[in-house]
Write a protein that holds these residues in place. Structure first.
Motif, PDB file in Angstrom:
ATOM      1  N   MET A 218       7.448 -82.092  10.806  1.00 27.97           N
ATOM      2  CA  MET A 218       7.266 -80.944  11.688  1.00 27.97           C
ATOM      3  C   MET A 218       6.795 -81.361  13.077  1.00 27.97           C
ATOM      4  N   LYS A 219       6.034 -82.459  13.145  1.00 33.44           N
ATOM      5  CA  LYS A 219       5.557 -82.925  14.455  1.00 33.44           C
ATOM      6  C   LYS A 219       6.660 -83.622  15.244  1.00 33.44           C
ATOM      7  N   PHE A 220       7.441 -84.476  14.569  1.00 32.17           N
ATOM      8  CA  PHE A 220       8.436 -85.274  15.285  1.00 32.17           C
ATOM      9  C   PHE A 220       9.816 -84.618  15.347  1.00 32.17           C
ATOM     10  N   CYS A 221      10.129 -83.787  14.358  1.00 32.17           N
ATOM     11  CA  CYS A 221      11.443 -83.137  14.351  1.00 32.17           C
ATOM     12  C   CYS A 221      11.415 -81.749  14.987  1.00 32.17           C
ATOM     13  N   CYS A 222      10.248 -81.102  14.958  1.00 30.40           N
ATOM     14  CA  CYS A 222      10.135 -79.740  15.506  1.00 30.40           C
ATOM     15  C   CYS A 222       9.146 -79.639  16.658  1.00 30.40           C
ATOM     16  N   ASN A 223       8.562 -80.793  17.021  1.00 28.70           N
ATOM     17  CA  ASN A 223       7.643 -80.864  18.173  1.00 28.70           C
ATOM     18  C   ASN A 223       6.373 -80.034  17.990  1.00 28.70           C
ATOM     19  N   PHE A 224       5.891 -79.881  16.739  1.00 32.08           N
ATOM     20  CA  PHE A 224       4.622 -79.199  16.487  1.00 32.08           C
ATOM     21  C   PHE A 224       3.481 -80.117  16.919  1.00 32.08           C
ATOM     22  N   PRO A 225       2.423 -79.575  17.529  1.00 32.97           N
ATOM     23  CA  PRO A 225       1.284 -80.415  17.925  1.00 32.97           C
ATOM     24  C   PRO A 225       0.477 -80.911  16.723  1.00 32.97           C
ATOM     25  N   MET A 226       0.567 -80.177  15.614  1.00 27.93           N
ATOM     26  CA  MET A 226      -0.165 -80.533  14.396  1.00 27.93           C
ATOM     27  C   MET A 226       0.686 -80.148  13.194  1.00 27.93           C
TER      28      MET A 226
END
Length: 283
Positions: A218-226
């Motif tokens: 979710m952080k690297f594929c969807c750019n979530f901060p956490m």
């Protein structure tokens, strides 16, 4: 129009202390209430730690930190809310607890005082029911961590006056935050969407995916901060479960909590506050 100078915050936990900090930083006088002094002391310690980080980064001076802290008055008496222009309750996410507290404030506070709830899921109409002045009750949902998150959900109940909505939005802007209005259905906008996603992340764990891989995805594929599981650990597994239970009751089976959440709560794996959740943390 009603002017806000003094703010009373009920609950000195993570959310209450965070709200107290940003309100005091904006120059308002704050009363921070809890049942016992030890809870307030813990809340003040959280605020000091947060402000110290700002000092270390050069964003605040030591003198400014002390001025902010001096604007916060501790209290273990609800009656000290009688001079408040705005009350914000930030106690445990339980309908009866919050409703009883708002009923007390309805009796104690001056007639023009605004009564706000920091609930993340409970309908404002349900919280206001039974009070003599439901028109002054409104949802003011800050995000965690409060000092860092800019958005604040504003949720008018069916009886909330339009004037109070305007006043509260202006107050939130004065904190250098952005008010976002939501309709009064369980979970509003942020929790309704976010909790569904968090629940799916837990189901992915139950299917055999590693928590760290879910969070990295979710952080690297969807750019979530956490990552979602990191977020559950930060918020508290019990808090997320409680929110989903409310959504499940109000909105149906699509919000039925993943069984793993209940198992973790039973085992005392509540996240960062118990040093164990989806991850383990050093004391």
């Amino acid at each position: 129009m009603h002017k806000i100078n003094n703010v009373f915050i009920a609950g000195a936990g993570t959310m209450g202390s965070g709200i107290a900090q940003v309100v005091a930083q904006a120059g308002f006088q704050v009363t921070l209430y809890d049942l016992k002094n030890k809870f307030i002391d813990r809340g003040i310690a959280i605020i000091k730690k947060s402000l110290k980080r700002l000092v270390d980064k050069g964003k605040k001076t030591n003198e400014e930190m002390e001025e902010i802290l001096q604007r916060i008055t501790p209290s273990t008496s609800l009656n000290t809310a009688n001079t408040a222009d705005l009350v914000i309750e930030a106690v445990f996410e339980d309908l009866s607890v919050k409703k009883d507290l708002l009923n007390e404030f309805d009796k104690i506070c001056k007639k023009q005082a605004i009564l706000g709830s920091n609930t993340s899921t409970l309908p404002i109409a349900a919280l206001a029911a039974g009070t003599k002045n439901p028109e002054r009750i409104i949802g003011i949902h800050f995000m965690n961590p409060v000092p860092l998150m800019r958005g604040v959900e504003i949720i008018p109940g069916m009886e909330t006056s339009e004037e109070i909505v305007v006043i509260v939005k202006d107050f939130i802007r004065s904190l250098d935050k952005e008010p976002v209005e939501s309709l009064d259905y369980a979970g509003f906008i942020s929790s309704r969407i976010l909790d569904a996603m968090l629940n799916e992340a837990v189901k992915c764990v139950m299917e055999g995916n590693k928590p760290i891989e879910i969070d990295k995805n979710m952080k690297f594929c969807c750019n979530f901060p956490m990552g979602p599981l990191e977020l559950i650990d930060l918020v508290g597994v019990d808090i997320v479960l409680h929110g989903l239970e409310t959504l499940h009751r109000e909105l149906g089976d699509k919000y039925q909590p993943a069984p793993l959440l209940r198992q973790m709560v039973r085992a005392g794996r509540l996240g960062r506050k118990t040093n164990k959740g989806f991850y383990e943390y050093n004391k």
